[in-house]
Design a protein around this motif. Structure first.
Motif, mmCIF file in Angstrom:
data_model
loop_
_atom_site.group_PDB
_atom_site.id
_atom_site.type_symbol
_atom_site.label_atom_id
_atom_site.label_comp_id
_atom_site.label_asym_id
_atom_site.label_seq_id
_atom_site.Cartn_x
_atom_site.Cartn_y
_atom_site.Cartn_z
ATOM 1 N N GLY A 113 77.600 35.643 109.163
ATOM 2 C CA GLY A 113 78.998 36.030 109.316
ATOM 3 C C GLY A 113 79.299 37.356 108.648
ATOM 4 N N GLU A 114 78.738 37.575 107.463
ATOM 5 C CA GLU A 114 78.912 38.860 106.784
ATOM 6 C C GLU A 114 78.245 39.985 107.575
ATOM 7 N N TYR A 115 77.124 39.689 108.195
ATOM 8 C CA TYR A 115 76.354 40.660 108.974
ATOM 9 C C TYR A 115 77.109 41.091 110.236
ATOM 10 N N ALA A 123 74.293 46.544 107.932
ATOM 11 C CA ALA A 123 73.188 46.540 106.963
ATOM 12 C C ALA A 123 72.059 45.667 107.489
ATOM 13 N N ASP A 124 70.862 46.185 107.544
ATOM 14 C CA ASP A 124 69.725 45.425 108.062
ATOM 15 C C ASP A 124 69.048 44.563 107.005
ATOM 16 N N GLY A 143 66.982 43.177 109.792
ATOM 17 C CA GLY A 143 67.808 42.727 110.901
ATOM 18 C C GLY A 143 67.517 41.336 111.403
ATOM 19 N N HIS A 144 66.582 40.628 110.759
ATOM 20 C CA HIS A 144 66.217 39.279 111.188
ATOM 21 C C HIS A 144 66.637 38.253 110.141
ATOM 22 N N LEU A 145 67.321 37.210 110.595
ATOM 23 C CA LEU A 145 67.693 36.117 109.709
ATOM 24 C C LEU A 145 66.449 35.314 109.356
ATOM 25 N N ASP A 315 67.903 35.470 116.701
ATOM 26 C CA ASP A 315 66.682 35.190 117.462
ATOM 27 C C ASP A 315 65.843 34.104 116.800
ATOM 28 N N THR A 316 65.895 34.029 115.480
ATOM 29 C CA THR A 316 65.076 33.055 114.761
ATOM 30 C C THR A 316 65.603 31.625 114.869
ATOM 31 N N LEU A 317 66.822 31.459 115.377
ATOM 32 C CA LEU A 317 67.374 30.109 115.571
ATOM 33 C C LEU A 317 67.398 29.690 117.041
#
Length: 329
Positions: A113-115, A123-124, A143-145, A315-317
């Motif tokens: 949410g902050e991203y 911010a990446d 850039g990836h969670l 993408d990771t979810l």
């Protein structure tokens, strides 16, 4: 057209209707159920969504939950700080609303949410850290969670801060950051802290008469100038917080760290002071410190972040969203 954000905390469940730009349209908050089977948490959430949404057209449902998680099964297998330790999340909610659900850890949702909408926009390399009943984080690198094999790549509350500590974390381990500094554990920690010491202190008198104190009492006593509270917070708790913070900075090299959770948000000046006093003491290696801010979303960071998981799924979810489709059959 709205998105639903569900924030499952150790003490409260929050549900919000959020628009595509991250604005809160409506919200509700209730206490976690204290008894029931593995479906009781999901059933409460289902009722809250139905009451809140009414005639709204729901586009997606995102959920941020306390952990640890088993993302493959969409469950919380053992929550050390919650009244109901094991509970289902994804399956009952997907079956009730016949739509996909995106599930992540609560701090993982908050950082997303902050991203997308908050301080971390653009911010990446970003971390959201929560100091509340427990201690947790959501982490974005390049850039990836970060998710991990089960959804627990961010469980920083279980970093070992003190190898000599005899204080057991709710998860069963010893010396964990959460065991030594979370809102749930400070009453136990301060009892250990006073062993072999003496203070002219109302707090000390209460503790030595076999009394219990709450975390809120400890912080209130600090602001009142209580000798024990001052020593405990300035010379122990501050070091615990900043040592853990430095571990996280060293591991992930973030541009920005966003702080949230009731303990941090209710004691902003205190936390700023801790960081100014001790950060460079522990961060000895030549790493440029991250910019550290407090979330501007307040208590809404959880529901905004959860909805953000559905608004733009990381993408990771995505693979877990696909996996949960089996619950529709």
């Amino acid at each position: 057209m709205v998105y639903v954000g569900v924030d499952i905390g150790a003490t409260y469940i929050r549900v919000g209707l959020i628009d595509k730009n991250g604005n809160v349209i409506n919200k509700v908050k209730t206490k976690q159920p204290s008894t029931g089977d593995e479906n009781v948490v999901a059933n409460m959430i289902i009722r809250l969504i139905r009451d809140l949404a009414m005639d709204s057209s729901i586009e997606g449902i995102g959920i941020g939950s306390i952990g640890p998680l088993d993302l493959k099964e969409g469950i919380v297998p053992w929550a050390p700080n919650a009244p109901i330790r094991r509970f289902k999340v994804a399956e009952p909610i997907i079956k009730a609303f016949r739509m996909p659900v995106v599930l992540g850890n609560d701090a993982m949702a908050a950082v997303w949410g902050e991203y997308l909408f908050g301080i971390g926009k653009g911010a990446d390399n970003l971390i959201y850290m929560t100091f509340s009943t427990g201690i947790g984080a959501g982490i974005i690198v390049d850039g990836h969670l970060l998710v991990g094999k089960d959804g627990n790549a961010h469980e920083i509350g279980h970093l070992v801060i003190d190898i000599n500590s005899g204080i057991q974390c709710g998860c069963g381990g010893y010396g964990h950051w959460e065991a030594l500094g979370s809102g749930a554990n400070i009453p136990r920690v301060i009892k250990e802290f006073i062993k072999g010491k003496s203070y002219k202190s109302r707090l000390y008198d209460k503790l030595t008469k076999n009394g219990n104190v709450s975390t809120e009492e400890v912080f209130q006593a600090y602001y009142e100038g209580d000798e024990l509270a001052r020593d405990f917070i300035d010379n122990y708790l501050a070091r615990v917080y900043v040592a853990g913070l430095v571990n996280v900075i060293s591991a992930y090299d973030p541009e920005i760290i966003v702080l949230g959770g009731s303990m941090a948000l209710n004691n902003k000046d205190l936390f700023k002071g801790f960081i100014e006093r001790y950060l460079r003491h522990y961060l000895a290696i030549p790493i440029k410190p991250a910019r550290i801010e407090f979330t501007e979303f307040g208590d809404d960071v959880g529901i905004i972040g959860a909805a953000a998981l559905a608004i733009r799924t990381p993408d990771t979810l995505s693979k877990y969203v696909e996996r949960y489709k089996r619950f529709l059959s």
